[in-house]
Design a protein around this motif. Structure first.
Motif, PDB file in Angstrom:
ATOM      1  N   VAL A  94       9.168  11.032   4.801  1.00 38.90           N
ATOM      2  CA  VAL A  94       7.833  11.001   4.198  1.00 38.90           C
ATOM      3  C   VAL A  94       6.870  11.896   4.977  1.00 38.90           C
ATOM      4  N   LEU A  95       6.907  11.825   6.300  1.00 39.21           N
ATOM      5  CA  LEU A  95       6.037  12.688   7.100  1.00 39.21           C
ATOM      6  C   LEU A  95       6.302  14.155   6.810  1.00 39.21           C
ATOM      7  N   THR A 129       0.831  -1.200   0.000  1.00 41.46           N
ATOM      8  CA  THR A 129       0.000   0.000   0.000  1.00 41.46           C
ATOM      9  C   THR A 129       0.867   1.251   0.000  1.00 41.46           C
ATOM     10  N   PRO A 130       0.577   2.226  -0.837  1.00 35.98           N
ATOM     11  CA  PRO A 130       1.312   3.491  -0.738  1.00 35.98           C
ATOM     12  C   PRO A 130       1.285   4.027   0.681  1.00 35.98           C
ATOM     13  N   TYR A 131       2.440   4.474   1.154  1.00 32.97           N
ATOM     14  CA  TYR A 131       2.688   5.010   2.501  1.00 32.97           C
ATOM     15  C   TYR A 131       2.842   3.923   3.567  1.00 32.97           C
ATOM     16  N   MET A 185      11.838   2.214   6.072  1.00 38.76           N
ATOM     17  CA  MET A 185      11.586   2.814   4.762  1.00 38.76           C
ATOM     18  C   MET A 185      10.090   2.743   4.447  1.00 38.76           C
ATOM     19  N   VAL A 186       9.693   3.546   3.454  1.00 38.98           N
ATOM     20  CA  VAL A 186       8.267   3.696   3.135  1.00 38.98           C
ATOM     21  C   VAL A 186       8.057   3.579   1.626  1.00 38.98           C
ATOM     22  N   ALA A 187       6.925   2.963   1.236  1.00 36.04           N
ATOM     23  CA  ALA A 187       6.488   3.010  -0.159  1.00 36.04           C
ATOM     24  C   ALA A 187       5.951   4.415  -0.402  1.00 36.04           C
ATOM     25  N   ALA A 188       6.793   5.282  -0.976  1.00 34.06           N
ATOM     26  CA  ALA A 188       6.554   6.725  -0.967  1.00 34.06           C
ATOM     27  C   ALA A 188       6.150   7.258  -2.341  1.00 34.06           C
TER      28      ALA A 188
END
Length: 811
Positions: free
Chosen positions: A279-280, A245-247, A256-259
């Motif tokens: 990301v935040l 899922t994105p984010y 890490m994040v799917a950004a």
């Protein structure tokens, strides 16, 4: 010792958070507390991409570990028995089994996933519809995965090549750095193609890229072909496949994040994957670059007439019946849309007697099984289980379904006729007035319970409640009175609120002498604005300002200083006052909790009278003069409202109040002055139902599985010689209220009764408490001995003291 954790409330759901200091990412020292905080802050942009999609989770219960010693991870698809009952879910049938998946639709569910260390959330490219129907994909995804010797720069180059093709197809691709190795490309679809068709298109696109750029792109999954190249993985468009899922966080060494990214960022030579702090910060600064993925195109998935024309709503009905063995109608053709509004209620003597409630809608009879038939009074709701749609011909069916067939037993028509539709929200709510040939006209609401397939069995997601409603009336609105300037000098301190007496419509003489306002179900407050600062005082003088920061807007809604009489009201999703929601907010004291609650439980300040303006007192002016001054002083904005008034039209006011499901109407004499702190016949409360403020004097334990909890409250009311016992109340409580009351009452326990006239049956197992808590009940009537009959709990009144409680009797 075991970690008992912290009990928190998220979006009205209770959740215990444990092991918050456990390190989930050793390389950065990121704890579970940090993970929960991230998901809480990122929820507004993550949830639109996960809502209504069945979620597969990757869990690292003991953390992700390090590069040399990775943590243990496991996939989880099916929900286990520890899942909170409020988590929304849907079931998917597989070849040899079925799985129940959570729907990540809200912050509470996201918080629960973080609590159980479900760091990664994976979802398909399709959604469930409101009724549980599986929609076609609403997005296409390409996973650009670099092989050995390739990296993010090569993935970005392939992304640009794919973008040119997708744009030529009329699509608008949007990139996401996966937080792992590669890049995901998303493009919004209109929902007209199924998963197989979308997968075929994605496969052809991957082959085209490979043919044009054989040194850079590969479309075959074999690892031996991927060295130095980028795999264009088209397979995640398969209806059984999922994508991060994105984010969502990733279970890497660092968080890490799917950004989601911009195309400009993909052109940068410094392109890299982002962690949760980065990301935040960027979301706070620039919002969601992927917002276009969910904006607008999903409208094509709604059940329009064109889409319904190709959808056979009777397929399930036919699959359950053999027309050669049952006398029931089994039409061969798909249902055609109709505009009819017929209904039938059938008495069905199957294995268990029940009643089938059916409403004609979109060419079929939408059906519910009601074990106890429709309710006959407004205080009792009955369970209604939604079943398969039935053909319209079933509306006249009576007969015996043979043994061995589905629903075997005798069917007769209990009532039938037509209905007037007021509201139809698929999968959520239906309100209709039935005009029956046998049992007359009645107005019912069917409300989906949000059931989840646990407590109620495998099909409790089909559980609804049916409620008998009061008859609806059309509201009519009269124009407001003309504005009249005011001239009196100010008082130095805020006045206490004026109080009303209880009355009836018959109490009032010369209706034209009165103005009528709605009786709002909230907390009374005096609102004072001085030098741009707002202060709120409760009826008993408590300072409420910190609990309701949104009402600082009042200073911007007026020019200068003023003092107002107002009501603090919390509205539900239907825009109607909800006293229980108001109570949940009123209990909060911590700034962070209050800030969060402003979003989940928004409140309004209904300003209905003005007592002072720019240093000039208005309490000696008539109601009409004060009303005109109020309208002149306040400009509605945000949470600040000036509710309407009705001049000389009680019937319209009562009709509007009933339509809005309010308590009743306030009648105010138009020539009367404001009498601070006094109860006056110039203000009269006219209620739709009887209610009484009460003092809690004790409690009795419940029976069975409620033996350790509050079963009923014992109530009193102040009189000249002390408290008089008026009975007990054992219904109307929520589970949350019962838990809260048990804790409060335990701290107030005393050995003796604060009232002397309690019947032996009530006193036998009573636990007595110091009489400090004030609440409110609804009831049918007073008994000849002065007891409440059929009392139902409405909630605590934190805005009232024992001294405020008086016997409510019509004057």
């Amino acid at each position: 010792m075991a970690d008992k954790g912290e009990m928190v409330e998220v979006d009205g759901h209770r959740l215990r958070l444990t092991n918050l200091d456990k390190v989930m990412y050793p390389a950065t020292g990121t704890t579970k507390r940090d993970v929960i905080d991230y998901y809480a802050r990122i929820a507004p942009v993550l949830l639109p991409h996960s809502t209504n999609r069945p979620a597969t989770r990757k869990r690292w219960v003991h953390g992700v570990g390090t590069a040399s010693k990775p943590g243990d991870m496991f996939f989880q698809k099916n929900l286990d028995d520890s899942t909170p009952g409020w988590v929304k879910r849907r079931e998917i049938e597989h070849k040899d089994h079925s799985n129940e998946y959570p729907l990540v639709n809200d912050l509470a569910t996201l918080t629960w996933l973080a609590q159980i260390a479900a760091l990664e959330i994976h979802v398909p490219q399709w959604q469930f519809g409101r009724t549980g129907v599986r929609h076609n994909p609403d997005r296409l995804v390409l996973d650009l995965d670099p092989g050995e010797g390739a990296g993010l720069a090569e993935c970005a180059e392939v992304a640009r090549l794919a973008r040119a093709i997708l744009t030529g197809m009329g699509l608008d691709p949007m990139p996401v750095t996966s937080g792992s190795k590669g890049i995901h490309l998303y493009a919004a679809l209109d929902g007209k193609q199924d998963s197989a068709a979308v997968s075929a298109v994605a496969h052809e696109l991957a082959r085209a890229l490979e043919a044009d750029h054989p040194d850079l792109v590969v479309s075959d999954m074999k690892k031996t072909l991927r060295d130095g190249k980028v795999l264009v993985d088209w397979s995640q468009n398969n209806g059984n496949k999922t994508t991060i899922t994105p984010y969502s966080l990733r279970g890497r060494e660092r968080p890490m994040v799917a950004a989601p990214r911009t195309w400009r960022e993909l052109a940068s030579k410094d392109l890299e994957h982002l962690d949760m702090e980065q990301v935040l910060a960027r979301v706070k600064r620039r919002g969601d670059p992927l917002a276009g993925l969910t904006a607008g195109h999903l409208g094509a998935l709604e059940p329009t007439e064109q889409r319904m024309a190709g959808f056979d709503r009777l397929e399930k009905y036919r699959s359950m019946r053999d027309g050669s063995k049952t006398p029931e109608p089994v039409p061969a053709d798909a249902a055609e849309p109709t505009d009819g509004q017929s209904f039938v209620i059938q008495e069905h003597h199957a294995r268990r007697l029940h009643y089938d409630f059916r409403l004609e809608h979109d060419g079929v009879l939408v059906s519910w099984a009601i074990p106890k038939n429709v309710p006959t009074d407004r205080k009792t709701n009955h369970l209604a289980v939604q079943t398969e749609d039935h053909p319209l011909e079933y509306g006249s069916f009576e007969g015996t379904i043979p043994k061995g067939e589905y629903g075997a037993g005798e069917v007769t028509i209990w009532d039938s006729g037509t209905y007037e539709l007021e509201k139809w929200r698929d999968g959520e709510e239906v309100i209709a007035t039935l005009h029956g040939e046998k049992h007359g006209s009645h107005r019912y609401a069917l409300i989906h319970t949000g059931g989840n397939g646990r407590a109620g069995g495998a099909h409790s997601s089909n559980n609804w409640l049916i409620h008998l409603m009061a008859d609806a009336d059309e509201p009519h609105h009269a124009p407001p009175p003309k504005k009249v300037p005011s001239k009196k000098r100010a008082t130095k301190a805020p006045p206490s609120p004026m109080l009303a007496t209880l009355g009836t419509a018959q109490t009032l003489r010369h209706e034209k002498d009165w103005a009528f306002e709605m009786k709002w179900d909230g907390y009374r407050a005096i609102a004072e604005v001085r030098d741009g600062t707002v202060r709120l005082l409760s009826r008993n003088g408590n300072d409420l300002t910190a609990a309701w920061p949104e009402f600082d807007e009042l200073a911007e809604a007026i020019d200068g200083d003023a003092i107002f009489d107002a009501e603090i009201v919390a509205l539900n999703k239907a825009g109607r006052p909800d006293f229980s929601r108001l109570q949940s907010r009123a209990k909060l004291t911590k700034k962070a909790e209050i800030t969060k609650a402003r979003e989940s439980t928004p409140a309004h300040l209904f300003v209905f009278d003005i007592l002072e303006r720019n240093g000039e007192s208005l309490v000696g002016e008539s109601y009409d003069e004060r009303r005109a001054a109020l309208l002149d002083a306040v400009t509605e904005r945000g949470a600040i409202r000036v509710p309407p008034a009705f001049e000389g039209d009680l019937d319209s006011a009562i009709a509007s109040s009933r339509e809005l499901k309010l308590e009743g109407v306030m009648a105010k004499r138009r020539d009367a002055v404001y009498r601070p702190g006094r109860r006056s016949d110039d203000w009269v409360k006219i209620k739709h139902h009887r209610s009484q403020e009460v003092v809690v004097v004790g409690w009795r334990p419940g029976a069975g599985n409620r033996s350790h909890r509050v079963g009923s409250l014992l109530l009193g009311i102040p009189e000249k010689d002390g408290l008089r016992y008026i009975g007990r109340v054992g219904t109307g409580f929520t589970e949350k209220e019962l838990d809260d009351l048990r804790g409060r009452l335990a701290r107030m326990q005393r050995a003796t009764s604060p009232v002397s006239d309690v019947p032996g049956a009530d006193a036998r197992d009573a636990h007595w408490v110091t009489p400090k808590l004030v609440g409110e009940v609804e009831f049918a009537e007073w008994t000849p001995t002065g007891r409440l009959r059929q009392a139902s709990w409405r909630g605590l009144r934190a805005d009232k003291t024992v001294a405020d409680v008086t016997l409510e009797t019509p004057s």
